[in-house]
Design an enzyme around this catalytic site. Structure first.
Site, mmCIF file in Angstrom:
data_model
loop_
_atom_site.group_PDB
_atom_site.id
_atom_site.type_symbol
_atom_site.label_atom_id
_atom_site.label_comp_id
_atom_site.label_asym_id
_atom_site.label_seq_id
_atom_site.Cartn_x
_atom_site.Cartn_y
_atom_site.Cartn_z
ATOM 1 N N ASN A 110 0.837 -1.182 0.000
ATOM 2 C CA ASN A 110 0.000 0.000 0.000
ATOM 3 C C ASN A 110 0.880 1.243 0.000
ATOM 4 O O ASN A 110 1.701 1.422 0.898
ATOM 5 C CB ASN A 110 -0.897 0.045 1.232
ATOM 6 C CG ASN A 110 -1.727 1.319 1.236
ATOM 7 O OD1 ASN A 110 -2.696 1.438 0.502
ATOM 8 N ND2 ASN A 110 -1.323 2.307 2.027
ATOM 9 N N HIS A 115 -6.248 7.917 -3.898
ATOM 10 C CA HIS A 115 -6.212 9.314 -4.348
ATOM 11 C C HIS A 115 -7.027 10.183 -3.395
ATOM 12 O O HIS A 115 -8.131 9.799 -2.996
ATOM 13 C CB HIS A 115 -6.779 9.432 -5.764
ATOM 14 C CG HIS A 115 -6.915 10.852 -6.217
ATOM 15 N ND1 HIS A 115 -5.830 11.611 -6.619
ATOM 16 C CD2 HIS A 115 -7.992 11.672 -6.304
ATOM 17 C CE1 HIS A 115 -6.247 12.829 -6.941
ATOM 18 N NE2 HIS A 115 -7.555 12.893 -6.749
ATOM 19 N N THR A 135 -8.548 2.078 -4.174
ATOM 20 C CA THR A 135 -8.295 1.413 -2.889
ATOM 21 C C THR A 135 -8.356 2.372 -1.706
ATOM 22 O O THR A 135 -8.460 1.930 -0.564
ATOM 23 C CB THR A 135 -6.922 0.727 -2.929
ATOM 24 O OG1 THR A 135 -5.990 1.601 -3.593
ATOM 25 C CG2 THR A 135 -6.978 -0.587 -3.693
ATOM 26 N N GLU A 136 -8.253 3.677 -1.972
ATOM 27 C CA GLU A 136 -8.381 4.681 -0.914
ATOM 28 C C GLU A 136 -8.891 5.967 -1.532
ATOM 29 O O GLU A 136 -8.313 6.464 -2.493
ATOM 30 C CB GLU A 136 -7.030 4.985 -0.238
ATOM 31 C CG GLU A 136 -6.460 3.872 0.598
ATOM 32 C CD GLU A 136 -5.211 4.310 1.371
ATOM 33 O OE1 GLU A 136 -4.876 5.512 1.368
ATOM 34 O OE2 GLU A 136 -4.568 3.438 1.981
ATOM 35 N N ASN A 137 -9.972 6.500 -0.978
ATOM 36 C CA ASN A 137 -10.422 7.844 -1.344
ATOM 37 C C ASN A 137 -11.325 8.331 -0.221
ATOM 38 O O ASN A 137 -12.241 7.632 0.188
ATOM 39 C CB ASN A 137 -11.179 7.832 -2.683
ATOM 40 C CG ASN A 137 -11.747 9.206 -3.042
ATOM 41 O OD1 ASN A 137 -12.954 9.383 -3.123
ATOM 42 N ND2 ASN A 137 -10.878 10.177 -3.234
#
Length: 553
Positions: free
Chosen positions: A202, A345, A413-415
């Site tokens: 990650n 993002h 995967t990340e926001n």
């Protein structure tokens, strides 16, 4: 809308990055079109995420070894208010409760990470395997599947076993590649029959830059100009090795996918008519996302990184570039080691060219890029000094990935967005606005032809936020860290996100506006519950101790 009690900090960060010229990406065309009402393709996967050190707690329980974050956070002055992840959300004990929250949200997937030192305490597989740690992840995975939630598992979310750091220097040492491969192989062996989505690393950018260049993160080393590049080089090779291990030993029987999750802010040229600014913005994205994505998709570092770091190394009088090189065999081994690309993002910067004078003393990853980062003061700033809401940058980044890397399968995967709160506020309208706008830009990217298959809101819970400790909250659910039971309370954004998931997008304007109104209505009752619990615990703490009185005989 900002919370009235947010401590709004308006910093202009000046960072620097790099890119190689994108053949098909049009830097001069930035569409800021209006909100798009529509839905995602059938089967689009909706989720939320977490990581082991940030949520599990139980840092020294059931045979777990020390991680670099256990050690780093215990050093005075490294973390805001000297917070640690020792107990955090107590996720180690509360995973069933948290699965109930996920079910309530109607999530399709949950992204979490496995703590390497929890299952291999020293990091070296031949030393000892901790079966209690294996049992915990077994139970978590089984419980998710029983509730029809797909596990997406990250192998490395920053918590390197401390022994490997002390003995070998962590990611500065090539021996990490084999140790990491052995750890990954154990995870495939024990969990792979049930886990079909694996993420090797990650955000390796943060591991490299903040762990080995600036020292803001564990292990806290400041090896300026060399440390980040060396750490990244070993992580890229470790990723490729793990992908090949899965491909040759496990894919046939387990039929899973192995990817990597890369974070990237978008860099937009300050002046789109200036070739220098366009080139600087390209460098920004290449030194950030491309640093890892280009080797994985094309076999080598972005040309612009090789050119800039190489030239500056020569100017410093060095015999070789500070950016390591891959051998021809390594290039072909690394190329194509990605079944899907994870994208993390959060925000965007305006980028302009800014030369930095050559010289050994000022050498760093940041000065290698020859650029300055700027923000627009009109961008909403919910309180975290680095995270401004700039939704259109998300669509730009996704389209860039499509043109640069052959339109790979993408999972976001990340926001998400954090806030710094001096008081409790569950009516997080600014987070609803952020999710609404960013998810909509992702929908526009899907309409543009970008191959996005899923979205992970960051994060399920408020949690330990690295060097910010508990001062910054990303969660859909509020965690009361002052209460030893760490109760969870839904914020308004839970109701809004749940409706986005149920509708698989944004069906029409009237309905979406209705979601927001209803979501904000529900949070007032949650606020009352939390306030009542706070009063009760305060009264309990203030109540005078009454001792039993015994009659004299």
């Amino acid at each position: 809308m900002l919370p009235h009690c947010a401590a709004s900090v308006c910093h202009v960060l000046v960072l620097v990055l790099h890119l190689s010229a994108a053949e098909d990406f049009d830097w001069t065309k930035n569409n800021h079109d209006s909100f798009y009402y529509g839905t995602f393709p059938a089967g689009f996967s909706w989720g939320a995420g977490s990581s082991a050190y940030q949520t599990e707690g139980a840092w020294d329980k059931d045979g777990k070894g020390l991680s670099i974050w256990d050690v780093f956070s215990h050093k005075k002055g490294k973390i805001q208010q000297n917070d640690t992840g020792d107990s955090s959300c107590e996720g180690y004990y509360k995973f069933k409760d948290d699965t109930t929250l996920m079910k309530e949200l109607k999530l399709n997937h949950y992204r979490f990470s496995i703590s390497w030192p929890r299952i291999i305490p020293t990091g070296v597989k031949t030393d000892h395997i901790n079966e209690k740690g294996i049992k915990y992840y077994d139970e978590l995975i089984d419980h998710l599947l029983e509730n029809k939630i797909t596990p997406i598992v990250t192998l490395y979310h920053w918590d390197l076993p401390q022994v490997l750091q002390e003995k070998y220097g962590g990611w500065q040492n090539i021996s990490m590649i084999n140790h990491f491969n052995e750890f990954a192989n154990l995870c495939f062996e024990r969990f792979g029959s049930r886990v079909k989505y694996w993420i090797t690393f990650n955000n390796p950018w943060s591991v490299a830059v903040e762990g080995y260049e600036t020292g803001e993160h564990a292990p806290g080393l400041r090896l300026r100009g060399t440390g980040a590049y060396r750490a990244a080089h070993h992580m890229i090779k470790a990723h490729a090795k793990v992908w090949h291990t899965y491909d040759t030993q496990w894919r046939g029987k387990q039929q899973g996918l192995v990817g990597i999750s890369l974070s990237g802010d978008w860099g937009e040229p300050v002046d789109i008519s200036s070739q220098k600014d366009i080139e600087a913005a390209e460098r920004y994205v290449q030194f950030y996302l491309g640093w890892f994505a280009t080797p994985v998709f094309h076999g080598d570092y972005p040309q612009v990184m090789k050119d800039f770091v190489g030239r500056k190394s020569v100017q410093q009088g060095l015999g070789t570039s500070r950016l390591p090189s891959f051998s021809p065999q390594e290039k072909s081994y690394i190329k194509g080691t990605c079944d899907f690309l994870g994208i993390g993002h959060f925000t965007t910067r305006y980028i302009t060219h800014k030369g930095s004078p050559p010289g050994r003393s000022g050498t760093s990853y940041f000065t290698d890029r020859d650029l300055a980062e700027l923000v627009d003061p009109r961008w909403p700033d919910p309180g975290s000094e680095w995270l401004y809401s700039v939704p259109w940058g998300f669509r730009r980044l996704l389209n860039f990935v499509k043109t640069q890397y052959g339109n790979p399968m993408i999972y976001v995967t990340e926001n998400g967005v954090s806030e710094k709160m001096s008081c409790t506020e569950l009516c997080d309208e600014w987070r609803i606005q952020y999710f609404k706008d960013y998810i909509n830009e992702m929908l526009k990217a899907v309409r543009d032809g970008v191959n996005v298959k899923g979205y992970t809101a960051w994060s399920l819970l408020d949690k330990f936020e690295w060097d910010e400790g508990y001062s910054e909250r990303f969660g859909l659910y509020y965690v009361d860290f002052r209460n030893k039971n760490k109760p969870r309370y839904p914020k308004a954004s839970v109701q809004f996100y749940k409706r986005v998931i149920s509708s698989n997008g944004f069906p029409n304007q009237r309905e979406v506006e209705n979601w927001r109104r209803k979501a904000v209505e529900t949070c007032s009752s949650s606020n009352q519950l939390l306030a009542a619990a706070r009063r009760e615990s305060k009264e309990h703490a203030e109540r005078p101790k009454v001792w039993p009185v015994h009659d004299e005989v």
